[in-house]
Scaffold this motif. Sequence first.
Motif, PDB file in Angstrom:
ATOM      1  N   SER A 113       1.173   9.109  -6.328  1.00 54.60           N
ATOM      2  CA  SER A 113       1.493  10.527  -6.118  1.00 54.60           C
ATOM      3  C   SER A 113       1.979  11.194  -7.402  1.00 54.60           C
ATOM      4  O   SER A 113       1.896  12.407  -7.546  1.00 54.60           O
ATOM      5  CB  SER A 113       2.539  10.681  -5.013  1.00 54.60           C
ATOM      6  N   ARG A 148      -4.006  12.940   1.938  1.00 49.99           N
ATOM      7  CA  ARG A 148      -4.597  11.755   1.294  1.00 49.99           C
ATOM      8  C   ARG A 148      -5.568  12.107   0.231  1.00 49.99           C
ATOM      9  O   ARG A 148      -6.340  12.884   0.139  1.00 49.99           O
ATOM     10  CB  ARG A 148      -5.279  10.890   2.331  1.00 49.99           C
ATOM     11  N   ARG A 189       0.802   4.027  -2.974  1.00 52.21           N
ATOM     12  CA  ARG A 189       0.533   5.438  -2.683  1.00 52.21           C
ATOM     13  C   ARG A 189       1.644   6.310  -3.270  1.00 52.21           C
ATOM     14  O   ARG A 189       1.403   7.382  -3.813  1.00 52.21           O
ATOM     15  CB  ARG A 189       0.412   5.654  -1.176  1.00 52.21           C
ATOM     16  N   ARG A 245       0.824  -1.217   0.000  1.00 55.24           N
ATOM     17  CA  ARG A 245       0.000   0.000   0.000  1.00 55.24           C
ATOM     18  C   ARG A 245       0.854   1.261   0.000  1.00 55.24           C
ATOM     19  O   ARG A 245       0.543   2.243  -0.679  1.00 55.24           O
ATOM     20  CB  ARG A 245      -0.954   0.004   1.190  1.00 55.24           C
TER      21      ARG A 245
END
Length: 99
Positions: A76, A99, A72, A68
Amino acid sequence: MQYPKSLLAIACGLLLSPAFAADEEAPAPAAAPAKIAIGATTEALLDLQRSGLAAGQLQAVQGEVASRNYQRYLDSFKKPTTVGQIDQPATAAAVGNSR
């Protein structure tokens, strides 16, 4: 219960702080902002941190958490970076709400 070595080292340093108190000079009255004086206890704790002698073992992030985090990171790059993000330093509030 077993405590990490770094926590024990900091606790020992704090317990010994009265022994170092006599070494610390009283701050001189300053008309202009002066360099911050760091006491002997703080210097000892910073030296311990720099040396790494009280450091714990490295712990790798594994499994689902690592997947995860990497996803992420990849995601980005999908969002454009705005001028405001470049010009302003990150704050705890901004990082927590990213987030």
